[in-house]
Design an enzyme around this catalytic site. Structure first.
Site, PDB file in Angstrom:
ATOM      1  N   SER A 271     -51.620  78.959  50.051  1.00 55.09           N
ATOM      2  CA  SER A 271     -50.835  77.915  50.722  1.00 55.09           C
ATOM      3  C   SER A 271     -49.451  78.437  51.104  1.00 55.09           C
ATOM      4  O   SER A 271     -48.949  78.151  52.192  1.00 55.09           O
ATOM      5  CB  SER A 271     -50.665  76.693  49.816  1.00 55.09           C
ATOM      6  OG  SER A 271     -51.874  75.993  49.736  1.00 55.09           O
TER       7      SER A 271
ATOM      8  N   TYR B 129     -61.443  71.887  51.224  1.00 53.60           N
ATOM      9  CA  TYR B 129     -61.712  72.807  52.325  1.00 53.60           C
ATOM     10  C   TYR B 129     -62.741  72.202  53.270  1.00 53.60           C
ATOM     11  O   TYR B 129     -63.614  71.445  52.847  1.00 53.60           O
ATOM     12  CB  TYR B 129     -62.287  74.123  51.786  1.00 53.60           C
ATOM     13  CG  TYR B 129     -61.282  75.022  51.122  1.00 53.60           C
ATOM     14  CD1 TYR B 129     -60.292  75.657  51.873  1.00 53.60           C
ATOM     15  CD2 TYR B 129     -61.328  75.261  49.752  1.00 53.60           C
ATOM     16  CE1 TYR B 129     -59.375  76.484  51.268  1.00 53.60           C
ATOM     17  CE2 TYR B 129     -60.411  76.098  49.135  1.00 53.60           C
ATOM     18  CZ  TYR B 129     -59.431  76.711  49.905  1.00 53.60           C
ATOM     19  OH  TYR B 129     -58.529  77.529  49.303  1.00 53.60           O
TER      20      TYR B 129
ATOM     21  N   ASP C  97     -50.483  78.665  43.990  1.00 46.96           N
ATOM     22  CA  ASP C  97     -51.341  78.747  45.167  1.00 46.96           C
ATOM     23  C   ASP C  97     -50.697  79.596  46.268  1.00 46.96           C
ATOM     24  O   ASP C  97     -50.033  79.091  47.175  1.00 46.96           O
ATOM     25  CB  ASP C  97     -51.609  77.309  45.662  1.00 46.96           C
ATOM     26  CG  ASP C  97     -52.557  77.259  46.829  1.00 46.96           C
ATOM     27  OD1 ASP C  97     -52.952  78.325  47.333  1.00 46.96           O
ATOM     28  OD2 ASP C  97     -52.888  76.136  47.260  1.00 46.96           O
TER      29      ASP C  97
ATOM     30  N   GLN D 113     -51.064  74.145  41.618  1.00 40.70           N
ATOM     31  CA  GLN D 113     -50.365  74.093  42.904  1.00 40.70           C
ATOM     32  C   GLN D 113     -49.235  75.116  43.004  1.00 40.70           C
ATOM     33  O   GLN D 113     -49.048  75.715  44.052  1.00 40.70           O
ATOM     34  CB  GLN D 113     -49.804  72.693  43.121  1.00 40.70           C
ATOM     35  CG  GLN D 113     -50.337  72.083  44.384  1.00 40.70           C
ATOM     36  CD  GLN D 113     -50.154  70.579  44.457  1.00 40.70           C
ATOM     37  OE1 GLN D 113     -49.587  69.966  43.562  1.00 40.70           O
ATOM     38  NE2 GLN D 113     -50.631  69.994  45.526  1.00 40.70           N
TER      39      GLN D 113
ATOM     40  N   ARG E 290     -57.919  74.519  43.779  1.00 35.23           N
ATOM     41  CA  ARG E 290     -56.957  73.585  44.388  1.00 35.23           C
ATOM     42  C   ARG E 290     -56.854  72.340  43.537  1.00 35.23           C
ATOM     43  O   ARG E 290     -57.311  71.269  43.912  1.00 35.23           O
ATOM     44  CB  ARG E 290     -57.378  73.296  45.805  1.00 35.23           C
ATOM     45  CG  ARG E 290     -57.155  74.557  46.586  1.00 35.23           C
ATOM     46  CD  ARG E 290     -57.225  74.400  48.008  1.00 35.23           C
ATOM     47  NE  ARG E 290     -56.229  75.265  48.606  1.00 35.23           N
ATOM     48  CZ  ARG E 290     -56.112  75.443  49.885  1.00 35.23           C
ATOM     49  NH1 ARG E 290     -56.883  74.799  50.699  1.00 35.23           N
ATOM     50  NH2 ARG E 290     -55.206  76.257  50.359  1.00 35.23           N
TER      51      ARG E 290
HETATM   52  N1  LIG Z   1     -53.579  72.290  45.173  1.00 29.37           N
HETATM   53  C1  LIG Z   1     -54.011  71.480  46.130  1.00 29.37           C
HETATM   54  O1  LIG Z   1     -54.377  70.361  45.899  1.00 29.37           O
HETATM   55  C2  LIG Z   1     -54.078  72.013  47.542  1.00 29.37           C
HETATM   56  C3  LIG Z   1     -53.463  73.219  47.828  1.00 29.37           C
HETATM   57  C4  LIG Z   1     -53.520  73.705  49.131  1.00 29.37           C
HETATM   58  C5  LIG Z   1     -54.181  72.974  50.120  1.00 29.37           C
HETATM   59  N2  LIG Z   1     -54.765  71.811  49.833  1.00 29.37           N
HETATM   60  C6  LIG Z   1     -55.472  71.057  50.870  1.00 29.37           C
HETATM   61  O2  LIG Z   1     -56.655  71.716  51.254  1.00 29.37           O
HETATM   62  C7  LIG Z   1     -56.915  71.461  52.625  1.00 29.37           C
HETATM   63  C8  LIG Z   1     -57.263  72.738  53.395  1.00 29.37           C
HETATM   64  O3  LIG Z   1     -56.155  73.598  53.390  1.00 29.37           O
HETATM   65  P1  LIG Z   1     -56.065  75.030  54.092  1.00 29.37           P
HETATM   66  O4  LIG Z   1     -54.932  75.029  55.023  1.00 29.37           O
HETATM   67  O5  LIG Z   1     -56.075  76.086  53.077  1.00 29.37           O
HETATM   68  O6  LIG Z   1     -57.424  75.107  54.915  1.00 29.37           O
HETATM   69  P2  LIG Z   1     -58.070  76.343  55.622  1.00 29.37           P
HETATM   70  O7  LIG Z   1     -57.068  77.422  55.857  1.00 29.37           O
HETATM   71  O8  LIG Z   1     -59.325  76.663  54.895  1.00 29.37           O
HETATM   72  O9  LIG Z   1     -58.466  75.698  57.055  1.00 29.37           O
HETATM   73  C9  LIG Z   1     -57.499  75.296  57.989  1.00 29.37           C
HETATM   74  C10 LIG Z   1     -57.871  73.993  58.611  1.00 29.37           C
HETATM   75  O10 LIG Z   1     -58.909  74.185  59.571  1.00 29.37           O
HETATM   76  C11 LIG Z   1     -59.727  73.042  59.577  1.00 29.37           C
HETATM   77  N3  LIG Z   1     -61.031  73.317  60.223  1.00 29.37           N
HETATM   78  C12 LIG Z   1     -62.063  74.078  59.781  1.00 29.37           C
HETATM   79  N4  LIG Z   1     -63.072  74.069  60.687  1.00 29.37           N
HETATM   80  C13 LIG Z   1     -62.664  73.287  61.725  1.00 29.37           C
HETATM   81  C14 LIG Z   1     -63.257  72.888  62.955  1.00 29.37           C
HETATM   82  N5  LIG Z   1     -64.473  73.280  63.302  1.00 29.37           N
HETATM   83  N6  LIG Z   1     -62.527  72.084  63.772  1.00 29.37           N
HETATM   84  C15 LIG Z   1     -61.292  71.672  63.425  1.00 29.37           C
HETATM   85  N7  LIG Z   1     -60.684  72.014  62.290  1.00 29.37           N
HETATM   86  C16 LIG Z   1     -61.355  72.807  61.447  1.00 29.37           C
HETATM   87  C17 LIG Z   1     -59.827  72.705  58.103  1.00 29.37           C
HETATM   88  O11 LIG Z   1     -60.242  71.359  57.925  1.00 29.37           O
HETATM   89  C18 LIG Z   1     -58.405  72.945  57.633  1.00 29.37           C
HETATM   90  O12 LIG Z   1     -57.615  71.785  57.719  1.00 29.37           O
HETATM   91  C19 LIG Z   1     -55.689  70.739  53.140  1.00 29.37           C
HETATM   92  O13 LIG Z   1     -55.958  69.369  53.155  1.00 29.37           O
HETATM   93  C20 LIG Z   1     -54.644  70.999  52.127  1.00 29.37           C
HETATM   94  O14 LIG Z   1     -53.656  69.998  52.069  1.00 29.37           O
HETATM   95  C21 LIG Z   1     -54.744  71.307  48.552  1.00 29.37           C
END
Ligand SMILES: NC(=O)c1ccc[n+]([C@@H]2O[C@H](COP(=O)([O-])OP(=O)(O)OC[C@H]3O[C@@H](n4cnc5c(N)ncnc54)[C@H](O)[C@@H]3O)[C@@H](O)[C@H]2O)c1
Length: 395
Positions: free
Chosen positions: A139, A235, A136, A133, A128
């Protein structure tokens, strides 16, 4: 080099790894593209469109694997745990394989893929980082799933989402709660808001509060703080059972007040935490809906049955898996674009150049030359580091 696109074989899978629109970009980079007949038809990309864009249609699946230097799929063996195994005898030594492989799901499939001698790239291990990006796919698929989860809930709920003031009286808006405000959760917030629902969201990472609010959602603040909420990749980090227990207690009231609960809380490589217990479901108003997007890894709701829709205490619970596949046209378009960017990143002068100094290549490559080479995957399965890797770690 030839890029081959087999038809997806997972039951009900409707996506395709490459759509006709990206073929000219690949051809320009010196690649040839072959596509198994009918590979795009479920996603509304007919064979004729591939031909028009410069690809060749091949009738026989085995020929795609026999001819291609790089095989691209959506669900490769590993993530396709139903029919994917049938592809293994078709793999050719030295061939590259790119797609979802679920490398932290089951070591046996990774071992079989390694033993077949293919160089496999797991798209879900894409780092990430800003540079990656546009590659990905996780996402992209989460975006589609978050959107579709809201539609699924809206279609089942005996209420409408928006507030209406009509001659027949006033209708109060539905209340939607999103647990886990990552990519899927944020898209669910945006979609539910567009439909007029009153939306709240909760995540254990406090960093998402502003994102929730900027989409018009209310951020649910719980008097509990995760010691170490997120890793360097963004994550969530796994918490101990006492933390999850406290979360459940605090979430109970918000869940009971919601007409729709969409859960997306996952922790990479771990079973999903249970955040909605059966008692919490029983306290919801009959007719309410839970869409559990974490179902593939056990689910966030105690009653979820993976892959099934059930009704308990009058509450419909969707244990959905592979939701992106139900929007195959746009899911394929996004996946295809991610994959093309990844391919163009690794292909130079019409050849696959594996530069292991590059974080993108190094993080995604899981097998090569008969071995599981990815340090993260080896560590996950407690396999000893490879000689070269331990040398690197010591230097
Ligand atoms: N290239 C990049 O920079 C890039 C790309 C994609 C996502 N991201 C970021 O990464 C982060 C995670 O993305 P994702 O959607 O793949 O995550 P994910 O699918 O791994 O998890 C989904 C969400 O569940 C939340 N979660 C986990 N356990 C929890 C709990 N016990 N209670 C409440 N919430 C809980 C996580 O914090 C996350 O926000 C986001 O902030 C996203 O913006 C960055």
């Amino acid at each position: 080099m030839i890029v081959g696109v087999p038809r997806e074989s997972f039951p009900g899978e409707r996506r395709v790894a490459l759509i006709p629109g990206v073929v000219p970009n690949l051809v320009k980079a010196g690649l040839e593209v072959i596509v198994e007949a009918g590979a795009g038809s479920e996603a509304r990309y007919p064979d004729a469109d591939y031909v028009n864009k410069g690809a060749k249609i091949v009738a026989d699946r085995a020929e795609v694997f026999r001819t291609a230097d790089i095989v691209v799929q959506v669900l490769c063996y590993g993530s396709n745990d139903r029919t994917g195994k049938a592809d293994v005898p078709l793999y050719r030594r030295g061939q590259a394989l790119i797609g979802f492989l679920r490398p932290l799901g089951d070591v046996h499939s990774v071992e079989e893929i390694a033993a077949a001698g293919v160089t496999a790239f797991s798209i879900e291990l894409m780092p990430r980082i800003t540079r990656a990006q546009n590659m990905d796919a996780l996402s992209s698929m989460s975006t589609i799933a978050g959107y579709k989860a809201v539609l699924l809930a809206g279609d089942t709920l005996p209420r409408i989402f928006p507030m209406l003031t009509t001659a027949a009286g006033t209708i109060t808006p539905s209340r939607v709660l999103i647990i886990g405000a990552g990519v899927a959760g944020l898209q669910a917030i945006a979609t539910a808001r567009r439909l007029g629902a009153v939306v709240s969201a909760y995540d254990l990472r406090p960093a998402v509060k502003e994102q929730v609010q900027s989409l018009g959602g209310r951020f649910v603040e719980l008097p509990i703080e995760a010691a170490d909420a997120q890793d360097a990749g963004g994550y969530a980090k796994a918490q101990d059972e006492a933390f999850y227990q406290r979360q459940r207690e605090l979430l109970g009231k918000v869940v009971a007040e919601s007409d729709v609960v969409i859960t997306t809380a996952v922790v990479p490589g771990k079973k999903s935490p249970v955040l909605v217990t059966k008692e919490m479901v029983a306290a919801m108003v009959p007719g309410s809906v839970i869409v559990d997007l974490a179902a593939e890894r056990g689910g966030n709701c105690e009653l979820t049955r993976t892959g099934e829709k059930i009704v308990e205490h009058g509450v419909t619970i969707f244990g959905v898996i592979n939701l992106a596949s139900t929007v195959p046209y746009h899911a394929s378009q996004m996946y295809s674009k991610n994959l093309t960017n990844f391919l163009l990143h690794m292909v130079k002068d019409g050849k696959l150049q594996l530069n292991l100094e590059d974080e993108i290549t190094r993080s995604t490559m899981i097998t090569q030359g008969g071995e599981i080479v990815n340090p993260r995957v080896r560590e996950f399965y407690s396999l000893a580091p490879l000689a070269a890797q331990s040398k690197e770690a010591n230097s």
